[in-house]
Design an enzyme around this catalytic site. Structure first.
Site, PDB file in Angstrom:
ATOM      1  NE  ARG A  40      -4.372   0.289   1.975  1.00  0.00           N
ATOM      2  CZ  ARG A  40      -5.377   0.068   2.773  1.00  0.00           C
ATOM      3  NH1 ARG A  40      -5.232  -0.766   3.764  1.00  0.00           N
ATOM      4  NH2 ARG A  40      -6.476   0.621   2.592  1.00  0.00           N
ATOM      5  CB  CYS A  56       5.103   4.393 -11.981  1.00  0.00           C
ATOM      6  SG  CYS A  56       4.862   5.726 -13.153  1.00  0.00           S
TER       7      CYS A  56
END
Length: 108
Positions: A40, A56
């Site tokens: 997370r 990413c």
DNA sequence: TGGTTGACGGTGG
DNA sequence: TCCACCGCCAACC
């Protein structure tokens, strides 16, 4: 070991080491960063640290999900497709099995 | 200093 | 196969 490097820095470091045509999951990246349960937190870092140095878009969620991309999941999926990657449940399983072939040694 | 949020992961129904 | 709940960690207000 390597405690002189912050967690977010490690995350960017690991993601930057993802070769083209290869993907990884937030959990895997977190694990390589030293926090297998910080998937997370990895997502949080990626969201804030969107850099050209960090692919990413090669970081996806487990279960064959893309996760998110500033609400541009379609764009993320398109970029992966451009690299010859089709995100699916099998995709995660495949890449998880081989990971980056030794990239782990350099990441440590 | 404390509480909430979030680009997640895994399990259960 | 899909949806919902709980657990973990870091950043932001």
């Amino acid at each position: 070991m390597t405690a002189s490097v912050d967690f977010p820095t490690r995350v960017l470091w690991v993601v930057r080491r993802i070769p083209t045509g290869r993907v990884s999951t937030y959990g895997d990246v977190a694990a390589m960063a030293g926090r297998p349960r910080a998937a997370r937190a990895v997502g949080n870092i990626m969201r804030k640290c969107q850099r050209a140095d960090v692919p990413c878009h090669r970081v996806i969620a487990a279960g064959g999900r893309l996760g998110g991309y500033g609400g541009r999941e379609a764009a993320k999926r398109a970029m992966l497709a451009a690299e010859g990657i089709v995100v699916s449940r099998n995709t995660v399983r495949e890449f998880r099995r081989v990971r980056w072939r030794g990239a782990r040694s350099s990441a440590r």
